[in-house]
Design a protein around this motif. Sequence first.
Motif, PDB file in Angstrom:
ATOM      1  N   TRP A   1      -6.726  -6.876   0.705  1.00 13.84           N
ATOM      2  CA  TRP A   1      -5.389  -6.471   1.108  1.00 13.84           C
ATOM      3  C   TRP A   1      -5.072  -7.016   2.505  1.00 13.84           C
ATOM      4  O   TRP A   1      -3.994  -7.558   2.739  1.00 13.84           O
ATOM      5  N   CYS A   2      -6.026  -6.881   3.410  1.00 12.59           N
ATOM      6  CA  CYS A   2      -5.823  -7.382   4.779  1.00 12.59           C
ATOM      7  C   CYS A   2      -5.646  -8.895   4.800  1.00 12.59           C
ATOM      8  O   CYS A   2      -4.790  -9.407   5.528  1.00 12.59           O
ATOM      9  N   ASP A   3      -6.441  -9.595   4.022  1.00 14.27           N
ATOM     10  CA  ASP A   3      -6.322 -11.057   3.963  1.00 14.27           C
ATOM     11  C   ASP A   3      -4.941 -11.484   3.468  1.00 14.27           C
ATOM     12  O   ASP A   3      -4.392 -12.485   3.922  1.00 14.27           O
ATOM     13  N   ALA A   4      -4.395 -10.706   2.555  1.00 14.64           N
ATOM     14  CA  ALA A   4      -3.097 -11.051   1.967  1.00 14.64           C
ATOM     15  C   ALA A   4      -1.912 -10.637   2.848  1.00 14.64           C
ATOM     16  O   ALA A   4      -0.889 -11.337   2.865  1.00 14.64           O
ATOM     17  N   PHE A   5      -2.034  -9.527   3.567  1.00 15.33           N
ATOM     18  CA  PHE A   5      -0.863  -8.958   4.219  1.00 15.33           C
ATOM     19  C   PHE A   5      -0.931  -8.859   5.751  1.00 15.33           C
ATOM     20  O   PHE A   5       0.063  -8.514   6.379  1.00 15.33           O
ATOM     21  N   LEU A   6      -2.082  -9.133   6.344  1.00  7.30           N
ATOM     22  CA  LEU A   6      -2.161  -9.049   7.815  1.00  7.30           C
ATOM     23  C   LEU A   6      -2.351 -10.420   8.422  1.00  7.30           C
ATOM     24  O   LEU A   6      -2.890 -11.300   7.841  1.00  7.30           O
TER      25      LEU A   6
ATOM     26  N   MET B   1       0.841  -1.192   0.000  1.00 11.15           N
ATOM     27  CA  MET B   1       0.000   0.000   0.000  1.00 11.15           C
ATOM     28  C   MET B   1       0.882   1.249   0.000  1.00 11.15           C
ATOM     29  O   MET B   1       0.642   2.161  -0.756  1.00 11.15           O
ATOM     30  N   GLY B   2       1.892   1.250   0.833  1.00 15.57           N
ATOM     31  CA  GLY B   2       2.843   2.343   0.843  1.00 15.57           C
ATOM     32  C   GLY B   2       2.212   3.721   0.959  1.00 15.57           C
ATOM     33  O   GLY B   2       1.333   3.942   1.769  1.00 15.57           O
ATOM     34  N   GLU B   3       2.658   4.620   0.123  1.00 18.39           N
ATOM     35  CA  GLU B   3       2.200   6.014   0.144  1.00 18.39           C
ATOM     36  C   GLU B   3       1.190   6.311  -0.967  1.00 18.39           C
ATOM     37  O   GLU B   3       1.070   7.457  -1.405  1.00 18.39           O
ATOM     38  N   LYS B   4       0.479   5.307  -1.426  1.00 16.76           N
ATOM     39  CA  LYS B   4      -0.466   5.522  -2.526  1.00 16.76           C
ATOM     40  C   LYS B   4      -1.537   6.527  -2.127  1.00 16.76           C
ATOM     41  O   LYS B   4      -2.020   6.533  -0.986  1.00 16.76           O
TER      42      LYS B   4
END
Length: 75
Positions: free
Chosen positions: A70-75, A1-4
Amino acid sequence: MGEKPVGSLAGIGEVLGKKLEERGFDKAYVVLGQFLGLKKDEDLFREWLKDTCGANAKQSRDCFGCLREWCDAFL
Protein backbone atom coordinates in the motif's frame (compact mmCIF):
# COMPACT_ATOMS: atom_id res chain seq x y z
CA MET A 1 -7.55 2.60 2.91
CA GLY A 2 -10.14 5.05 4.13
CA GLU A 3 -12.16 3.93 7.14
CA LYS A 4 -11.71 0.19 6.64
CA PRO A 5 -11.82 -1.89 9.82
CA VAL A 6 -8.57 -3.40 11.04
CA GLY A 7 -9.86 -6.89 10.23
CA SER A 8 -9.77 -6.06 6.53
CA LEU A 9 -5.96 -6.07 6.52
CA ALA A 10 -4.32 -9.15 5.01
CA GLY A 11 -3.47 -11.71 7.68
CA ILE A 12 -5.64 -10.13 10.39
CA GLY A 13 -9.24 -11.29 10.05
CA GLU A 14 -11.92 -11.31 12.71
CA VAL A 15 -10.14 -12.85 15.72
CA LEU A 16 -6.93 -10.82 15.56
CA GLY A 17 -8.95 -7.79 14.51
CA LYS A 18 -10.95 -7.98 17.73
CA LYS A 19 -7.74 -8.22 19.79
CA LEU A 20 -6.29 -5.19 18.01
CA GLU A 21 -9.54 -3.24 18.51
CA GLU A 22 -9.37 -3.96 22.25
CA ARG A 23 -5.94 -2.31 22.25
CA GLY A 24 -7.13 0.79 20.38
CA PHE A 25 -6.18 -0.26 16.83
CA ASP A 26 -9.71 -0.22 15.43
CA LYS A 27 -9.04 0.93 11.84
CA ALA A 28 -6.60 -0.19 9.19
CA TYR A 29 -5.10 3.31 9.06
CA VAL A 30 -4.24 3.14 12.79
CA VAL A 31 -2.18 -0.01 12.15
CA LEU A 32 -0.65 1.77 9.14
CA GLY A 33 0.39 4.55 11.52
CA GLN A 34 2.14 2.02 13.74
CA PHE A 35 3.80 0.50 10.66
CA LEU A 36 5.09 3.93 9.64
CA GLY A 37 6.08 4.77 13.21
CA LEU A 38 8.28 1.68 13.20
CA LYS A 39 9.86 3.06 10.00
CA LYS A 40 8.47 0.23 7.85
CA ASP A 41 10.91 -2.17 9.53
CA GLU A 42 9.71 -5.72 8.94
CA ASP A 43 11.21 -7.30 12.06
CA LEU A 44 9.97 -4.56 14.39
CA PHE A 45 6.47 -4.51 12.90
CA ARG A 46 6.04 -8.28 12.91
CA GLU A 47 7.30 -8.51 16.51
CA TRP A 48 4.89 -5.72 17.52
CA LEU A 49 1.99 -7.52 15.82
CA LYS A 50 2.87 -10.80 17.54
CA ASP A 51 3.12 -9.11 20.95
CA THR A 52 -0.02 -7.01 20.47
CA CYS A 53 -2.49 -9.56 19.14
CA GLY A 54 -0.73 -12.93 18.98
CA ALA A 55 -0.27 -13.00 15.20
CA ASN A 56 1.67 -16.00 13.94
CA ALA A 57 4.49 -15.83 11.37
CA LYS A 58 2.23 -16.13 8.31
CA GLN A 59 -0.30 -13.60 9.61
CA SER A 60 2.35 -11.02 10.46
CA ARG A 61 4.13 -11.58 7.12
CA ASP A 62 0.86 -11.13 5.21
CA CYS A 63 -0.03 -7.96 7.09
CA PHE A 64 3.46 -6.50 6.66
CA GLY A 65 3.35 -7.25 2.92
CA CYS A 66 -0.08 -5.67 2.58
CA LEU A 67 1.00 -2.44 4.28
CA ARG A 68 4.31 -2.29 2.39
CA GLU A 69 2.51 -2.69 -0.93
CA TRP A 70 0.00 0.00 0.00
CA CYS A 71 2.81 2.41 0.91
CA ASP A 72 4.70 1.64 -2.29
CA ALA A 73 1.59 2.41 -4.32
CA PHE A 74 0.28 5.48 -2.49
CA LEU A 75 3.13 7.20 -0.61
